[in-house]
Scaffold this motif. Structure first.
Motif, PDB file in Angstrom:
ATOM      1  N   HIS A 291      -5.389   8.688  11.265  1.00 40.85           N
ATOM      2  CA  HIS A 291      -5.967   8.282   9.978  1.00 40.85           C
ATOM      3  C   HIS A 291      -5.349   9.101   8.839  1.00 40.85           C
ATOM      4  O   HIS A 291      -4.970   8.561   7.795  1.00 40.85           O
ATOM      5  CB  HIS A 291      -7.487   8.478  10.036  1.00 40.85           C
ATOM      6  CG  HIS A 291      -8.148   8.466   8.693  1.00 40.85           C
ATOM      7  ND1 HIS A 291      -8.326   7.312   7.966  1.00 40.85           N
ATOM      8  CD2 HIS A 291      -8.661   9.482   7.919  1.00 40.85           C
ATOM      9  CE1 HIS A 291      -8.917   7.597   6.813  1.00 40.85           C
ATOM     10  NE2 HIS A 291      -9.132   8.907   6.764  1.00 40.85           N
TER      11      HIS A 291
ATOM     12  N   ASN B  38       1.464  17.175  24.134  1.00 41.27           N
ATOM     13  CA  ASN B  38       1.479  18.427  23.374  1.00 41.27           C
ATOM     14  C   ASN B  38       2.215  19.515  24.147  1.00 41.27           C
ATOM     15  O   ASN B  38       3.291  19.946  23.774  1.00 41.27           O
ATOM     16  CB  ASN B  38       0.032  18.844  23.082  1.00 41.27           C
ATOM     17  CG  ASN B  38      -0.098  19.568  21.776  1.00 41.27           C
ATOM     18  OD1 ASN B  38       0.564  19.199  20.798  1.00 41.27           O
ATOM     19  ND2 ASN B  38      -0.937  20.586  21.716  1.00 41.27           N
TER      20      ASN B  38
ATOM     21  N   PHE C 269       5.870  24.867  16.197  1.00 41.25           N
ATOM     22  CA  PHE C 269       4.813  24.400  17.082  1.00 41.25           C
ATOM     23  C   PHE C 269       4.563  22.917  16.839  1.00 41.25           C
ATOM     24  O   PHE C 269       4.289  22.515  15.714  1.00 41.25           O
ATOM     25  CB  PHE C 269       3.523  25.171  16.804  1.00 41.25           C
ATOM     26  CG  PHE C 269       2.369  24.765  17.687  1.00 41.25           C
ATOM     27  CD1 PHE C 269       1.951  25.583  18.725  1.00 41.25           C
ATOM     28  CD2 PHE C 269       1.723  23.549  17.494  1.00 41.25           C
ATOM     29  CE1 PHE C 269       0.901  25.198  19.550  1.00 41.25           C
ATOM     30  CE2 PHE C 269       0.674  23.165  18.325  1.00 41.25           C
ATOM     31  CZ  PHE C 269       0.262  23.991  19.349  1.00 41.25           C
TER      32      PHE C 269
HETATM   33  P1  NAD Z   1     -11.536  16.654  14.394  1.00 41.79           P
HETATM   34  O1  NAD Z   1     -10.471  15.635  14.450  1.00 41.79           O
HETATM   35  O2  NAD Z   1     -12.944  16.237  14.596  1.00 41.79           O
HETATM   36  O3  NAD Z   1     -11.523  17.380  12.947  1.00 41.79           O
HETATM   37  C1  NAD Z   1     -10.349  17.951  12.414  1.00 41.79           C
HETATM   38  C2  NAD Z   1     -10.483  18.034  10.904  1.00 41.79           C
HETATM   39  O4  NAD Z   1     -10.563  16.716  10.355  1.00 41.79           O
HETATM   40  C3  NAD Z   1     -11.752  18.755  10.434  1.00 41.79           C
HETATM   41  O5  NAD Z   1     -11.418  19.533   9.307  1.00 41.79           O
HETATM   42  C4  NAD Z   1     -12.698  17.631  10.073  1.00 41.79           C
HETATM   43  O6  NAD Z   1     -13.582  17.969   9.028  1.00 41.79           O
HETATM   44  C5  NAD Z   1     -11.772  16.522   9.630  1.00 41.79           C
HETATM   45  N1  NAD Z   1     -12.286  15.196   9.997  1.00 41.79           N
HETATM   46  C6  NAD Z   1     -13.092  14.881  11.046  1.00 41.79           C
HETATM   47  N2  NAD Z   1     -13.311  13.551  11.078  1.00 41.79           N
HETATM   48  C7  NAD Z   1     -12.628  13.013  10.040  1.00 41.79           C
HETATM   49  C8  NAD Z   1     -12.445  11.687   9.568  1.00 41.79           C
HETATM   50  N3  NAD Z   1     -13.035  10.659  10.171  1.00 41.79           N
HETATM   51  N4  NAD Z   1     -11.668  11.495   8.481  1.00 41.79           N
HETATM   52  C9  NAD Z   1     -11.070  12.534   7.866  1.00 41.79           C
HETATM   53  N5  NAD Z   1     -11.191  13.820   8.284  1.00 41.79           N
HETATM   54  C10 NAD Z   1     -11.969  14.057   9.352  1.00 41.79           C
HETATM   55  O7  NAD Z   1     -11.116  17.815  15.404  1.00 41.79           O
HETATM   56  P2  NAD Z   1     -11.956  19.071  15.885  1.00 41.79           P
HETATM   57  O8  NAD Z   1     -13.063  18.593  16.759  1.00 41.79           O
HETATM   58  O9  NAD Z   1     -12.293  19.952  14.736  1.00 41.79           O
HETATM   59  O10 NAD Z   1     -10.850  19.833  16.750  1.00 41.79           O
HETATM   60  C11 NAD Z   1     -10.573  19.513  18.085  1.00 41.79           C
HETATM   61  C12 NAD Z   1      -9.407  18.565  18.201  1.00 41.79           C
HETATM   62  O11 NAD Z   1      -8.273  19.138  17.564  1.00 41.79           O
HETATM   63  C13 NAD Z   1      -8.982  18.328  19.637  1.00 41.79           C
HETATM   64  O12 NAD Z   1      -8.665  16.976  19.786  1.00 41.79           O
HETATM   65  C14 NAD Z   1      -7.752  19.205  19.797  1.00 41.79           C
HETATM   66  O13 NAD Z   1      -6.840  18.797  20.786  1.00 41.79           O
HETATM   67  C15 NAD Z   1      -7.158  19.097  18.448  1.00 41.79           C
HETATM   68  N6  NAD Z   1      -6.256  20.208  18.193  1.00 41.79           N
HETATM   69  C16 NAD Z   1      -4.917  19.952  18.251  1.00 41.79           C
HETATM   70  C17 NAD Z   1      -4.026  20.972  18.042  1.00 41.79           C
HETATM   71  C18 NAD Z   1      -2.546  20.723  18.115  1.00 41.79           C
HETATM   72  O14 NAD Z   1      -1.820  21.640  17.865  1.00 41.79           O
HETATM   73  N7  NAD Z   1      -2.084  19.534  18.433  1.00 41.79           N
HETATM   74  C19 NAD Z   1      -4.496  22.262  17.749  1.00 41.79           C
HETATM   75  C20 NAD Z   1      -5.867  22.479  17.689  1.00 41.79           C
HETATM   76  C21 NAD Z   1      -6.743  21.430  17.905  1.00 41.79           C
END
Ligand code: NAD
Length: 500
Positions: A234, A412, A451
């Motif tokens: 998104h 990843n 990364f």
């Molecule tokens: P998330 O996707 O719920 O949220 C991430 C960010 O997006 C937050 O700041 C949140 O407020 C915002 N957000 C949430 N829903 C949204 C929406 N509908 N529209 C716009 N913004 C929105 O993720 P999380 O639960 O905070 O983190 C865990 C996830 O992150 C896991 O899937 C994990 O694998 C991923 N992650 C990936 C990496 C990577 O390097 N690829 C690193 C860390 C975490």
């Protein structure tokens, strides 16, 4: 006593949000609400973007050497305040303090990398690209950059982004996860103390409303984000449609292949750390073990024995291996994944669902869970669980393991455990995954490498930090120069210039 509401951080000041919407921030080890976080609205986002935009010309024209000196002071302050930052990370996320410290250290190393700004921002020069014509390139900042961070690394993931962006001459707005908002504010205060001018680094708290306002704001030039795959997609699509450069890192399902020739006790120790560290809430966690041939039986026995010995409890208590999950809802979701795994016929070797932590009955705990004989069509294989659930799939050959991993939509990280250089070389070459470990379970690249994953784990072209980070946060300008002397005059030509 009333629960405090956190401020935003704009123009180097704490600032009360105009929005009246808030969310609860929990201590996941006790289940108590410890703070409230404002969920920014349009007025708040506009105010932060305006501050970053105002600060941009002055910061862009601050020499890279001066920027680097502020970053160096910032790194020293972050080191000096490590204990306090670690306590905040552990309190709001739940991970153990030792684990929080490790992740903070990896983040601080990005500040160290970014302190090399004068060197990192050197362009290229070629003399005589034509007769008497020289060419050089310069790297210039993009403008106002935005970072959207997940809950699982309150310091490290934001630090992948903003030190590099700011070293390159951009100004920055961080939208931390609303579940772990406090560390970002403390990092902002320390940056001010290091001498960062007003408006260069701002923190806006919020949820989808704030994110969407940032993604579509006409004064934002670039967006970096890390989160789950649907949100990454998104963010990528929305920001790109609004003309911004975007890097959006998504979710993961990281596999570790264990060959029969591997040192199995060594591999099992590594997999326990990678599967259950941070309660499995790491994007580089190993969540799927691919046991090849006769490695499977002894490996599963070792994993069971080692996982059963892990000590689960509050992250601020010494001797604890694994803390709680981030929220009650997430813990219940992960429990539901275990129920589904059982219903779909996987062999439940260790069940963490009944775990109780005495004195912390309201905490969001779940014990280490291990599944064997998982099949690729099962939900526990297909979905990212993001909890302390390790699954084992059994295959007959390295070929089969590679094919399985390459079919997975996430890409990843991955790892192989073997004593064979040839097998490791083959895996490294054929695997379609962004970060690969050889006898290293969590191959998170150091700050001076970049990364990022492939496929459903990253939307965009460039990875974070390292030289790809510098590329993301700069635009290249190429200048071609001639200083004609009288005898060079060639007269009018309407022909495309070439050098013959
Ligand atoms: P998330 O996707 O719920 O949220 C991430 C960010 O997006 C937050 O700041 C949140 O407020 C915002 N957000 C949430 N829903 C949204 C929406 N509908 N529209 C716009 N913004 C929105 O993720 P999380 O639960 O905070 O983190 C865990 C996830 O992150 C896991 O899937 C994990 O694998 C991923 N992650 C990936 C990496 C990577 O390097 N690829 C690193 C860390 C975490």
């Amino acid at each position: 006593m009333s629960t405090p509401t956190l401020p935003l951080w704009i123009d180097n000041q704490p600032c009360a949000a105009s929005s009246s919407r808030t969310a609860d921030v929990y201590n996941p080890a006790t289940g108590a609400v410890i703070r409230k976080v404002p969920l920014a609205n349009k007025t708040d986002v506009d105010q932060a973007v305006a501050a970053a935009k105002r600060a941009y010309p002055g910061w862009r024209d601050t020499t890279p050497l001066r920027r680097a000196r502020i970053l160096t002071r910032y790194r020293e302050l972050m080191e000096a305040h490590k204990g306090e930052l670690v306590a905040l990370i552990s309190e709001e996320h739940g991970k153990t303090r030792l684990d929080a410290e490790g992740s903070l250290q990896r983040g601080i190393e990005v500040i160290e990398f970014a302190s090399g700004a004068p060197h990192l921002l050197k362009g290229e020069l070629a003399e005589d690209v034509g007769r008497g014509v020289d060419c050089h390139s310069i790297l210039q900042p993009v403008g106002v950059c935005v970072g959207i961070a997940p809950f699982n690394f309150p310091a490290m993931v934001p630090l992948w982004m903003f030190p590099v962006a700011i070293a390159c001459g951009n100004t920055f707005i961080l939208k931390p996860s609303e579940k772990v908002p406090s560390t970002a504010l403390r990092m902002a205060e320390l940056f001010k103390e290091a001498g960062l001018p007003d408006g260069v680094f701002n923190v806006v708290h919020g949820d989808k409303e704030a994110v969407d306002l940032l993604l579509t704001h006409p004064d934002v030039g670039a967006v970096s984000s890390v989160g789950s795959t649907p949100v990454a997609k998104h963010i990528y699509e929305t920001a790109a449609r609004h003309g911004k450069r975007v890097q959006a890192l998504g979710g993961a399902k990281n596999h570790a292949v264990v060959l029969p020739d591997a040192d199995l006790p060594f591999a099992a120790d590594a997999l326990i750390g990678a599967g259950y560290g941070s309660a499995g809430e790491r994007c580089m966690a190993i969540s799927a073990v691919v046991a090849v041939g006769e490695a499977a039986d002894p490996l599963v026995a070792l994993l069971r024995e080692k996982a059963a010995r892990l000590k689960v409890g509050p992250g601020d208590r010494a001797g604890i291996d694994m803390g709680p999950l981030i929220t009650r809802e997430h813990r219940d979701r992960v429990k539901g994944c275990i129920d589904t795994g059982v219903a779909e016929g996987a062999a439940l070797v260790l069940d963490g669902r009944g775990l109780q932590v005495p004195g912390h009955e309201h905490g969001f705990f779940l014990g280490p869970t291990l599944f064997d004989r998982v099949k690729p069509d099962m939900t526990i294989y297909k979905d990212e669980i993001f909890g302390p659930v390790l699954i084992v799939l059994r295959v007959d050959s390295l070929d089969e393991a590679i094919a399985l991993i390459n079919r997975n939509p996430f890409a990843n990280g991955t790892a192989i455990f073997t004593r064979s250089g040839a097998a490791a070389r083959r895996f490294e070459h054929d695997i379609e995954v962004g970060m690969v470990g050889v006898n290293i379970p969590i191959p998170v690249p150091m700050a001076f490498f970049s990364f990022g994953g492939w496929k459903g784990s990253l939307f965009g072209d460039l990875h974070m930090h390292g030289m790809e980070g510098v590329q993301f946060y700069t635009r290249t300008k190429v200048i071609t120069t001639r200083w004609p002397v009288t005898e060079d005059t060639t007269g009018v030509s309407l022909v495309m210039p070439t050098h013959k």
